[in-house]
Enzyme design. Structure first.
Site, PDB file in Angstrom:
ATOM      1  N   LYS A  92       0.840  -1.208   0.000  1.00 12.00           N
ATOM      2  CA  LYS A  92       0.000   0.000   0.000  1.00 12.00           C
ATOM      3  C   LYS A  92       0.867   1.247   0.000  1.00 12.00           C
ATOM      4  O   LYS A  92       0.588   2.203  -0.715  1.00 12.00           O
ATOM      5  CB  LYS A  92      -0.915   0.022   1.229  1.00 12.00           C
ATOM      6  CG  LYS A  92      -2.027  -0.986   1.187  1.00 12.00           C
ATOM      7  CD  LYS A  92      -2.972  -0.831   2.361  1.00 12.00           C
ATOM      8  CE  LYS A  92      -2.326  -1.034   3.709  1.00 12.00           C
ATOM      9  NZ  LYS A  92      -1.731  -2.367   3.906  1.00 12.00           N
ATOM     10  N   CYS A 176     -12.419   1.816  16.801  1.00 19.84           N
ATOM     11  CA  CYS A 176     -11.127   1.282  16.401  1.00 19.84           C
ATOM     12  C   CYS A 176     -10.185   1.110  17.586  1.00 19.84           C
ATOM     13  O   CYS A 176      -9.632   0.043  17.782  1.00 19.84           O
ATOM     14  CB  CYS A 176     -10.592   2.237  15.339  1.00 19.84           C
ATOM     15  SG  CYS A 176      -8.870   2.234  15.029  1.00 19.84           S
ATOM     16  N   MET A 177     -10.034   2.121  18.417  1.00 21.19           N
ATOM     17  CA  MET A 177      -9.074   1.980  19.527  1.00 21.19           C
ATOM     18  C   MET A 177      -9.562   2.553  20.844  1.00 21.19           C
ATOM     19  O   MET A 177      -8.792   2.748  21.751  1.00 21.19           O
ATOM     20  CB  MET A 177      -7.699   2.552  19.171  1.00 21.19           C
ATOM     21  CG  MET A 177      -7.603   3.742  18.342  1.00 21.19           C
ATOM     22  SD  MET A 177      -8.101   5.386  18.712  1.00 21.19           S
ATOM     23  CE  MET A 177      -8.998   5.678  20.005  1.00 21.19           C
ATOM     24  N   MET A 351      -7.115  -4.569  16.623  1.00 22.59           N
ATOM     25  CA  MET A 351      -8.573  -4.640  16.645  1.00 22.59           C
ATOM     26  C   MET A 351      -9.122  -5.885  17.347  1.00 22.59           C
ATOM     27  O   MET A 351     -10.215  -5.855  17.886  1.00 22.59           O
ATOM     28  CB  MET A 351      -9.128  -4.592  15.219  1.00 22.59           C
ATOM     29  CG  MET A 351      -8.902  -3.272  14.540  1.00 22.59           C
ATOM     30  SD  MET A 351      -9.474  -1.899  15.514  1.00 22.59           S
ATOM     31  CE  MET A 351      -7.980  -0.954  15.606  1.00 22.59           C
ATOM     32  N   GLY A 388      -4.800   1.552  13.951  1.00 22.71           N
ATOM     33  CA  GLY A 388      -5.069   1.258  12.550  1.00 22.71           C
ATOM     34  C   GLY A 388      -5.096   2.470  11.653  1.00 22.71           C
ATOM     35  O   GLY A 388      -5.087   2.330  10.440  1.00 22.71           O
ATOM     36  N   GLN A 389      -5.120   3.666  12.225  1.00 19.25           N
ATOM     37  CA  GLN A 389      -5.214   4.866  11.396  1.00 19.25           C
ATOM     38  C   GLN A 389      -3.982   5.740  11.604  1.00 19.25           C
ATOM     39  O   GLN A 389      -3.364   5.710  12.666  1.00 19.25           O
ATOM     40  CB  GLN A 389      -6.484   5.647  11.734  1.00 19.25           C
ATOM     41  CG  GLN A 389      -7.747   4.843  11.455  1.00 19.25           C
ATOM     42  CD  GLN A 389      -8.996   5.695  11.609  1.00 19.25           C
ATOM     43  OE1 GLN A 389      -9.374   6.406  10.701  1.00 19.25           O
ATOM     44  NE2 GLN A 389      -9.624   5.618  12.763  1.00 19.25           N
TER      45      GLN A 389
END
Lengths: 810, 263
Positions: A92, A176-177, A351, A388-389
């Protein structure tokens, strides 16, 4: 003190950096080879100008070198000077430049009229936003994400809590977190990891807890796996609910029944105590014990070591095997591993542990086994929660764009914290409200509920995320908006998405290196970049949108957009003290708005010792890990191991370890006992399978960006359902057959993939969520953790029904 | 030979047969343009005749032995020396023609977004794990016109974190149903990738050319320029093993951190 006016552009370094940014935006001007400007990170090869930026995707925070020619990104390289990724990227990252160039970029503001989105001007769009605020400022909500840059999130935070006196702002990071945050708060009293990625270079063993870094955090995965190719022994213990690419590299693969991970942690803690192999000195000097109170509260109630020991006693290896399905011998293996002080152990989770109805509890237990065994605070010994972000930590958590939070680890419920915000924002006392706003699930529930039935959110402004795809139980939490005429959805985005499909106002956004930005990654590293190319058409920065809307409200006489001296709440002055009219798009880059907002935000970062350096320090660095403190010689020093005396400047001399934000105010971390608990929904006769959802290597988040990159889309063109081959055989299913996956909430049709990326055990399914044509979140449930309000996307009960081929191809 | 040994021997022969057959299948039938190509994958044995299934049950391995005896097929010759045909002898030749160079360069760019992007994989892969990549790519392999290049960065072991399939196949059996769901989203991508100059500088005619591309993560020159490299990129002097003693890399190209600015 008028702090909002203090941000002048006066340093010559600033001018040089701005010049570099300007050159970056116009690559054809940059024909001189070599470094573009002192202090900036740019250089040229041939006709390509290269500059640093953090990757746009996950929370790892790799640095890429972005190659620009003729105002277009033409190449990407791994940044060799970056400590995070040391010159390597994942697939990615190598293709991140292509996310700017999908054919269907949004390039003009659009308003829904008679059911159709029609182009309007930015001027009209700002009036529409102001109209919606003026309907009722208290029913206006903002929904953002961990992809907001720090200045964007800070502007949105101040717009809502300072400008509208309204706390209805929440990020998708809630999904998410959030449980990672409550886990940190309940354990250490302050958010974010103590360790850093350097731990992966020093550890002997990595344990992945419901985590598949080979696909989701590839750079961190290769960082320890590649140590094997230089002859080092690095053990990997994969504890999860399905076989993944990570499992294939593992020394041990332990599969547990969904939701039984708490029992495994308790089993390890029990063995440490029974075998007397816990770190008695560490526990004696630095820990205290907790269990849930009644009713449950984030900080529970204190217990003694003996109570803790007694509560754990039932979690014998045999009992844990009975609950979890992991053999008692493997539980003993884990107990022996943690009981060995000579091993350095890193636990990784993301996650799997957070999207869990007992996510907070599980997070505290993961910290707990490291604290109990003393595998903490030494290089290579770390409980490491991943994000994740790209700026879940930097923006959602540190800027605190959550319904209950204020910047720098503050909360709206605390009067002193509100006063800090009011002082820094130069607004009158009482401007910031003390009641938390709606968290994500509640916000969307209220939005999708008719006003007449108490749905008191009338407008949501969505920035940098795609809730129409990523909310759980979409039928309830998103689709319900359709047909509610007095509800209004504003969406700032770069491509048409499942969210823009229901939007009433669509605002075309600039993305990544089309704007200035600052992100904060999973290891407390704050990373800055400059704009390098112009956004397409009329697309503009999210930060500009927020500030221009604030300005429009100010011009229309909205009191909340004035500070207590009557000045614009977001006033920025030039070096002569004149206000910069940056809300005019043509003037937006006359000043560095990011720097002004960042410097104001910095004031908030001291209270919880999350100190940030001046913006210009980040211009020169490949990120710095907070707390960043100024040394006697005027330089800025980052901190790698927090709470450890040998590295953290805030630990007092002689303490060795000091949890200086301890929730019990005695420098102790909290060791929790949390019992095994049943999930809200388990498979039964009607819905006999477990369903877990997640990501795949090629796609990030809802696929909005990665599905427009040819190489990534071709490699992973659609969602699928992963089944155990024996289950498939029982149903007469083979690779590629279509099935319906249905829960009590909804159903979708998916192709079956056997022995693909992963292999679930019998009775389990896995579906990735990236594909907007195949929305698995119509099936997931929205039960959430009681502390963090984070929903559980990892387990619900579903059924699988084979579809005849002819029907599937219609 | 005891009965047990005989049995083991039979199993070994069978295994060799299966591996050989799958190897041939892999090498002759991996054109990415061929949508009907099937890849060996998990096949479920399904023998319950009462259940209505639209699918034919797959034969077991034992049944396969009866259908297709595990022996060499008609196309297979075991002439190992033929495998070396097309590889120039040590120290021979004048190097590739310009036409061959251009063709190799164009072919090379076909599965890259830009020069420097990780190439996509032009054949199906098993989706789990990485180690099997090295079965062919480990030392490099060239059979007829098909090549499996050596990794240019052997210290990196999680191959699939950067290299993904050029065409996904869901394990090799794309059904109508999958194809119906895999139409592209959002149209084309308008990205235009950068390419590096094809030829390096020479100080004078006859001087060794400098390396015209970054060498970061291309430490193993043999990957492209060695015996199993693409025709057109192969060095004419494969016997010389210390490439950079004559061919100089470039600090600017390599984006090395330069405290004093460009050289």
């Amino acid at each position: 003190m008028k702090l909002s006016r203090r941000f002048f552009l006066k340093s010559s370094a600033m001018s040089a950096a701005m010049a570099a940014a300007q050159r970056g935006a116009n690559a054809q001007e940059a024909s001189t080879p070599g470094l573009a400007a002192p202090g900036s990170m740019s250089r040229t090869t041939g006709d390509v100008l290269w500059n640093k930026a953090p990757c746009r995707f996950c929370g790892t925070g790799c640095h890429v070198q972005v190659g620009v020619r003729d105002d277009r990104v033409v190449a990407i390289a791994g940044d060799q000077a970056a400590e995070v990724n040391k010159g390597l990227l994942c697939v990615k990252g190598y293709h991140v430049g292509m996310i700017l160039y999908g054919e269907d970029r949004l390039t003009t503001p659009m308003l829904r009229r008679d059911g159709e989105l029609v182009p309007i001007t930015w001027d009209e769009a700002l009036d529409v936003i102001a109209d919606r605020v003026e309907v009722d400022p208290t029913g206006f909500a903002m929904y953002g994400s961990g992809q907001w840059t720090i200045p964007e999130g800070y502007a949105a935070q101040k717009f809502m809590k300072g400008g509208l006196s309204n706390n209805h702002i929440d990020p998708n990071a809630r999904l998410c977190m959030a449980s990672a945050v409550t886990g940190f708060l309940a354990t250490y009293g302050v958010d974010e990891p103590a360790g850093v990625y350097d731990d992966l270079d020093a550890c002997d063993t990595v344990i992945t807890w419901g985590n598949n870094p080979a696909e989701m955090h590839p750079i961190l995965f290769s960082r320890f796996i590649d140590r094997r190719s230089s002859g080092e022994q690095v053990d990997l213990i994969d504890i999860g609910t399905r076989r993944t690419r990570t499992s294939d590299h593992a020394t041990h693969v332990l599969q547990f029944r969904p939701n039984t991970d708490l029992a495994i942690c308790n089993g390890i803690a029990n063995l440490l105590i029974q075998n007397n192999t816990y770190d008695a000195d560490f526990v004696e000097n630095h820990c205290a014990f907790k269990q849930d109170s009644d009713p449950r509260g984030l900080h529970g109630e204190a217990i003694t070591f003996d109570q803790y020991k007694a509560a754990l006693a039932e979690y014998t290896p045999e009992r844990v095997e009975e609950i979890s399905g992991v053999p008692a011998a493997d539980i003993r293996m884990l107990g022996d591993l943690f009981g060995n002080p000579d091993k350095r152990i890193v636990s990784l989770w993301c996650m799997g542990a957070n999207q869990h109805t007992e996510g907070t509890a599980l997070n505290t237990l993961l910290h707990g086994i490291h604290l109990l065994s003393g595998h903490f605070g030494r290089p290579g010994d770390a409980p490491t929660s991943l994000t994740g972000q790209p700026s879940a930590c930097g923006t959602a958590r540190e800027v605190g764009t959550l319904a209950h939070a204020l910047p720098g680890g503050r909360v709206v419920m605390n009067e002193a914290h509100r006063q800090h915000a009011e002082e820094y924002w130069n607004v009158e006392a009482g401007r910031v409200q003390a009641t938390p706003g709606y968290h994500t699930v509640r916000m969307w529930e209220q939005f999708c509920t008719p006003t007449s039935e108490g749905g008191d959110i009338h407008t949501i402004w969505v920035q940098v995320t795609n809730p129409g795809q990523t909310l759980p139980n979409l039928g309830r939490l998103f689709d319900g908006k359709a047909g509610l005429d007095d509800k209004f959805l504003i969406v700032s985005d770069v491509y048409p998405t499942a969210t823009t499909a229901l939007a009433d106002l669509v605002l075309p956004a600039a993305m990544w290196v089309e704007k200035n930005g600052v992100f904060g990654n999973s290891e407390r590293r704050t990373q800055q970049w400059f704009k390098m190319v112009e956004p397409p058409g009329d697309a503009r920065d999210d930060c500009w949108m927020t500030l221009a809307a604030a300005r429009r409200l100010y011009e229309r006489g909205f009191e909340g957009m004035r500070d207590k001296d009557g000045e614009f709440l977001f006033r920025i002055d030039d070096e002569n003290g004149n206000e910069v009219p940056y809300w005019n798009w043509a003037n937006y880059y006359d000043t560095n708005v990011d720097e002004a907002l960042f410097e104001e935000y910095r004031l908030f970062t001291r209270l919880k010792h999350k100190d940030l350096a001046p913006y210009q320090e980040y211009v020169r660095a490949h990120g710095l890990r907070w707390p960043v403190v100024e040394t006697e010689d005027g330089r800025w020093r980052e901190t790698r191991w927090r709470f450890s005396e040998f590295d953290d400047p805030y630990v007092e001399e002689g303490k060795e370890f000091q949890f200086y934000h301890s929730p019990t105010h005695d420098d102790r971390a909290q060791l929790w006992f949390r019992p095994h608990a049943e999930p809200p929904e388990s498979p039964d006769d009607e819905y006999p399978y477990w369903l877990s959802t997640g990501r795949v290597l090629e796609h990030w988040h809802s696929g909005t960006m990665t599905m427009r990159v040819t190489q990534l889309r071709n490699a992973m063109p659609s969602a699928y359902v992963e089944m155990n081959p024996e289950d498939a055989a029982d149903l007469g299913l083979q690779n590629g057959d279509m099935v319906e996956v249905a829960s009590r909430r909804g159903a979708i049709e998916l192709p079956v993939w056997l022995d693909g990326r992963g292999t679930p055990p019998r009775g389990s399914l896995f579906v990735p969520f990236f594909d907007e044509r195949l929305l698995i979140n119509r099936v997931t449930l929205h039960d959430f953790d009681p502390f963090s309000k984070q929903p559980d996307y990892k387990k619900c009960a579903v059924n699988v029904r084979p579809l005849p081929r002819q029907q599937a191809t219609e | 030979m005891s009965a047990v040994e005989g049995k083991e021997r039979a199993v070994q022969i069978l295994l060799v047969g299966i591996i050989t057959a799958s190897g041939i299948g892999f090498l002759v039938g991996t054109s990415p343009a061929d949508p009907d190509m099937a890849v060996p994958t998990h096949v479920s044995v399904h023998e319950d005749s009462n259940r209505q299934s639209p699918h034919r049950a797959a034969p077991s391995y034992n049944q396969q032995r009866e259908i297709v005896p595990a022996s060499a097929n008609a196309e297979w010759t075991s002439d190992l020396s033929a495998l070396r045909e097309g590889i120039p002898a040590l120290g021979s030749g004048d190097g590739p023609s310009e036409q061959e160079q251009l063709a190799a360069y164009a072919e090379r760019l076909q599965n890259r977004a830009y020069d420097g992007a990780p190439p996509t994989i032009p054949h199906p892969i098993q989706s789990q794990g990485a180690p099997e990549c090295l079965a062919c790519h480990g030392e490099g392999l060239a059979v007829d016109s098909r090549i499996a290049q050596q990794p240019s960065h052997p210290f990196l072991t999680s191959c699939t974190q950067c290299h993904v399939e050029g065409t996904a196949r869901f394990g090799g059996r794309p059904s109508e149903g999958v194809l119906a769901h895999t139409q592209n989203l959002g149209g084309d991508n308008l990205f235009g990738g950068h390419t590096w100059p094809r030829l390096g500088d020479r100080a004078w005619e006859g001087a060794p050319p400098t390396i015209p591309h970054p060498t970061w993560m291309r430490q193993e020159c043999n990957s492209c320029h060695g015996p199993t490299g693409r025709n057109g990129l192969r060095t004419p002097h494969t016997d010389r093993a210390s490439c950079t003693q004559c061919h100089a890399p470039g600090a600017v190209l390599d984006q090395r951190p330069l405290p004093f600015g460009a050289p």
